[in-house]
Design a protein around this motif. Structure first.
Motif, PDB file in Angstrom:
ATOM      1  N   ALA A 287      24.705   9.347  -3.417  1.00 19.26           N
ATOM      2  CA  ALA A 287      24.704   8.751  -4.754  1.00 19.26           C
ATOM      3  C   ALA A 287      24.517   7.237  -4.710  1.00 19.26           C
ATOM      4  CB  ALA A 287      26.020   9.074  -5.475  1.00 19.26           C
ATOM      5  N   SER A 288      24.339   6.696  -3.530  1.00 18.35           N
ATOM      6  CA  SER A 288      24.159   5.254  -3.380  1.00 18.35           C
ATOM      7  C   SER A 288      22.818   4.809  -3.952  1.00 18.35           C
ATOM      8  CB  SER A 288      24.221   4.882  -1.894  1.00 18.35           C
ATOM      9  OG  SER A 288      23.659   3.605  -1.657  1.00 18.35           O
ATOM     10  N   PRO A 289      22.791   3.655  -4.628  1.00 12.58           N
ATOM     11  CA  PRO A 289      21.495   3.154  -5.116  1.00 12.58           C
ATOM     12  C   PRO A 289      20.529   2.874  -3.982  1.00 12.58           C
ATOM     13  CG  PRO A 289      23.199   1.470  -5.278  1.00 12.58           C
ATOM     14  CD  PRO A 289      23.908   2.757  -4.975  1.00 12.58           C
ATOM     15  N   TRP A 290      21.059   2.619  -2.788  1.00 12.18           N
ATOM     16  CA  TRP A 290      20.190   2.391  -1.633  1.00 12.18           C
ATOM     17  C   TRP A 290      19.470   3.670  -1.212  1.00 12.18           C
ATOM     18  CZ3 TRP A 290      23.291  -1.244   2.199  1.00 12.18           C
ATOM     19  CH2 TRP A 290      23.547  -2.460   1.543  1.00 12.18           C
ATOM     20  N   ASN A 291      19.984   4.809  -1.655  1.00 15.80           N
ATOM     21  CA  ASN A 291      19.342   6.087  -1.338  1.00 15.80           C
ATOM     22  C   ASN A 291      18.627   6.692  -2.539  1.00 15.80           C
ATOM     23  OD1 ASN A 291      20.214   6.204   1.391  1.00 15.80           O
ATOM     24  ND2 ASN A 291      22.237   6.886   0.724  1.00 15.80           N
ATOM     25  N   LEU A 292      18.770   6.075  -3.703  1.00 14.12           N
ATOM     26  CA  LEU A 292      18.180   6.634  -4.912  1.00 14.12           C
ATOM     27  C   LEU A 292      17.062   5.780  -5.503  1.00 14.12           C
ATOM     28  CD1 LEU A 292      21.378   7.917  -6.798  1.00 14.12           C
ATOM     29  CD2 LEU A 292      19.725   9.274  -5.506  1.00 14.12           C
ATOM     30  N   LEU A 293      17.249   4.460  -5.526  1.00  6.76           N
ATOM     31  CA  LEU A 293      16.255   3.599  -6.158  1.00  6.76           C
ATOM     32  C   LEU A 293      15.057   3.391  -5.234  1.00  6.76           C
ATOM     33  CD1 LEU A 293      18.390   0.784  -7.839  1.00  6.76           C
ATOM     34  CD2 LEU A 293      17.586   2.930  -8.808  1.00  6.76           C
ATOM     35  N   PRO A 294      13.860   3.419  -5.761  1.00  5.48           N
ATOM     36  CA  PRO A 294      12.680   3.145  -4.925  1.00  5.48           C
ATOM     37  C   PRO A 294      12.615   1.664  -4.557  1.00  5.48           C
ATOM     38  CG  PRO A 294      12.039   3.424  -7.228  1.00  5.48           C
ATOM     39  CD  PRO A 294      13.499   3.755  -7.163  1.00  5.48           C
ATOM     40  N   TRP A 295      12.479   1.394  -3.284  1.00  7.87           N
ATOM     41  CA  TRP A 295      12.419   0.001  -2.843  1.00  7.87           C
ATOM     42  C   TRP A 295      11.200  -0.719  -3.412  1.00  7.87           C
ATOM     43  CZ3 TRP A 295      15.363  -3.594  -0.512  1.00  7.87           C
ATOM     44  CH2 TRP A 295      14.724  -4.756  -0.073  1.00  7.87           C
ATOM     45  N   ASP A 296      10.077  -0.031  -3.410  1.00 11.03           N
ATOM     46  CA  ASP A 296       8.814  -0.665  -3.781  1.00 11.03           C
ATOM     47  C   ASP A 296       8.473  -0.518  -5.258  1.00 11.03           C
ATOM     48  OD1 ASP A 296       8.427   2.026  -3.678  1.00 11.03           O
ATOM     49  OD2 ASP A 296       6.586   1.956  -2.472  1.00 11.03           O
ATOM     50  N   MET A 297       9.482  -0.309  -6.118  1.00  8.98           N
ATOM     51  CA  MET A 297       9.201  -0.213  -7.550  1.00  8.98           C
ATOM     52  C   MET A 297       8.651  -1.544  -8.058  1.00  8.98           C
ATOM     53  SD  MET A 297      12.977  -0.515  -9.348  1.00  8.98           S
ATOM     54  CE  MET A 297      12.356  -1.226 -10.884  1.00  8.98           C
ATOM     55  N   PRO A 298       7.777  -1.526  -9.058  1.00 10.50           N
ATOM     56  CA  PRO A 298       7.238  -2.771  -9.610  1.00 10.50           C
ATOM     57  C   PRO A 298       8.359  -3.623 -10.214  1.00 10.50           C
ATOM     58  CG  PRO A 298       5.955  -0.868 -10.333  1.00 10.50           C
ATOM     59  CD  PRO A 298       7.191  -0.323  -9.698  1.00 10.50           C
ATOM     60  N   LEU A 299       8.385  -4.888  -9.828  1.00  7.07           N
ATOM     61  CA  LEU A 299       9.410  -5.801 -10.326  1.00  7.07           C
ATOM     62  C   LEU A 299       8.797  -6.817 -11.277  1.00  7.07           C
ATOM     63  CD1 LEU A 299      11.394  -6.550  -7.018  1.00  7.07           C
ATOM     64  CD2 LEU A 299      11.917  -4.844  -8.781  1.00  7.07           C
ATOM     65  N   GLU A 300       9.567  -7.186 -12.295  1.00 10.38           N
ATOM     66  CA  GLU A 300       9.109  -8.206 -13.233  1.00 10.38           C
ATOM     67  C   GLU A 300       9.210  -9.575 -12.589  1.00 10.38           C
ATOM     68  OE1 GLU A 300      10.439  -7.306 -17.515  1.00 10.38           O
ATOM     69  OE2 GLU A 300      11.901  -6.265 -16.255  1.00 10.38           O
ATOM     70  N   ARG A 301       8.192 -10.365 -12.760  1.00 13.50           N
ATOM     71  CA  ARG A 301       8.170 -11.708 -12.175  1.00 13.50           C
ATOM     72  C   ARG A 301       8.711 -12.728 -13.168  1.00 13.50           C
ATOM     73  NH1 ARG A 301       7.495 -10.378  -6.871  1.00 13.50           N
ATOM     74  NH2 ARG A 301       5.904  -8.760  -6.711  1.00 13.50           N
ATOM     75  N   VAL A 302       9.104 -13.865 -12.621  1.00 15.93           N
ATOM     76  CA  VAL A 302       9.601 -14.956 -13.460  1.00 15.93           C
ATOM     77  C   VAL A 302       8.432 -15.847 -13.845  1.00 15.93           C
ATOM     78  CG1 VAL A 302      11.123 -16.958 -13.562  1.00 15.93           C
ATOM     79  CG2 VAL A 302      11.816 -14.908 -12.305  1.00 15.93           C
ATOM     80  N   PRO A 303       8.247 -16.141 -15.132  1.00 13.22           N
ATOM     81  CA  PRO A 303       7.174 -17.067 -15.533  1.00 13.22           C
ATOM     82  C   PRO A 303       7.358 -18.416 -14.856  1.00 13.22           C
ATOM     83  CG  PRO A 303       8.099 -15.951 -17.441  1.00 13.22           C
ATOM     84  CD  PRO A 303       9.005 -15.637 -16.283  1.00 13.22           C
TER      85      PRO A 303
END
Length: 314
Positions: A287-303
């Motif tokens: 149930a850890s986010p390290w085992n559930l969340l995709p590492w390479d998901m698209p991230l929002e950039r800072v303007p």
């Protein structure tokens, strides 16, 4: 007369229990709800003597939750298990060991229940007492992370000796002696075979980026950072971490090695280190986010990502 006294005391104790239960948000605290209901029923039924016994039990339970509940064993908890895959959630997951160590939800950026703890820890670890000192530390951490090139941590699994290695020789070598249990953990998290004698944890110093996430969450909780400032800081740190490492496993390796160096090495009291225990949970718990969340998901950039004003990206 006794009924009136019991009613006043009962109302005060039930109110205190409700505040403690809401503040802790632990299931154990809410298990005392039948006791609170029983207090009200006994008072209405005209049995104030019996209600005083229940009031005493409820007061004792609330006090125990307030004092002992904070020492609950580390646990992976989530406020919103089905929360959207946002950049802020991804960033919070990177610094999850510090929340998991307190058995607090890892995915809640602003956590009012931790205001007092943030003040205490910020002052003890960083000397932070207000917004100005917070921004100063954020500036300093950004500068430290970008000073020099990436260094590696070499762990001799036979002797338990870990030492840093800077290819350019710009950083002084750091050494520490690990306990046998810590060596076992390093072997597990790096996937080293029993026959392996040495492991190398690359770019371990970038684990310190999670401190910026801690500062962002704490600053937001203490109202020292605005929502936009917090959001931008989390997004920038997340983007940096995603570029530096290729997976949650690489971050976990760097976190383990870097955390040990930050703490000053192995200790016979390592079993009481809550963050170290939390690291183990996040590495192994399904149930850890390290085992559930995709590492390479698209991230929002800072303007205007290169612009930094007073330590906070904008």
């Amino acid at each position: 007369m006794l009924t009136a006294v019991a009613g006043v005391i009962g109302a005060l104790v039930i109110g205190a229990w409700a505040v403690v239960a809401w503040g802790s948000r632990r299931r154990r605290a809410w298990l005392m709800a039948p006791l609170a209901l029983l207090v009200a029923v006994l008072i209405v039924a005209g049995w104030p003597g019996w209600s005083l016994l229940c009031i005493a039990a409820l007061a004792a339970g609330s006090f125990a939750e307030l004092v002992i509940g904070a020492r609950e064993a580390p646990a992976v908890r989530t406020k919103d298990p089905d929360g959207p895959l946002t950049t802020e959630r991804w960033a919070a997951a990177a610094a999850a060991p510090f929340r998991v160590s307190l058995a607090e939800p890892w995915d809640e950026v602003v956590r009012p229940q931790l205001r007092r703890r943030y003040r205490k820890v910020f002052e003890a670890e960083w000397g932070i007492t207000d917004r100005a000192s917070l921004l100063e530390i954020i500036d300093r951490l950004w500068a430290e992370l970008r000073a020099g090139h990436s260094a590696d941590l070499i762990v001799d699994l036979r002797t338990g000796v870990a030492r840093s290695r800077d290819p350019d020789g710009e950083r002084p070598e750091e050494r520490l002696l690990l306990t046998p249990d810590q060596v076992v953990r390093i072997r597990e998290v790096t996937g080293a075979d029993d026959s392996d004698e040495t492991v190398v944890i690359g770019a371990y110093q970038w684990w310190k980026s999670v401190h910026l996430i801690r500062l962002a969450c704490g600053g937001a909780t203490l109202d020292w950072l605005s929502h936009v400032e917090t959001q931008n800081l989390l997004r920038r740190v997340a983007s940096d971490l995603q570029r530096r490492y290729a997976s949650w496993q690489q971050l976990a390796e760097a976190f383990h090695g870097g955390y040990l160096l930050w703490q000053g090495g192995g200790s016979e009291d390592a079993g009481s280190d809550r963050v170290w225990a939390a690291l183990g949970l996040l590495t192994s718990d399904p149930a850890s986010p390290w085992n559930l969340l995709p590492w390479d998901m698209p991230l929002e950039r800072v303007p205007y990502e290169n612009g930094v004003s007073n330590g906070v990206p904008h």
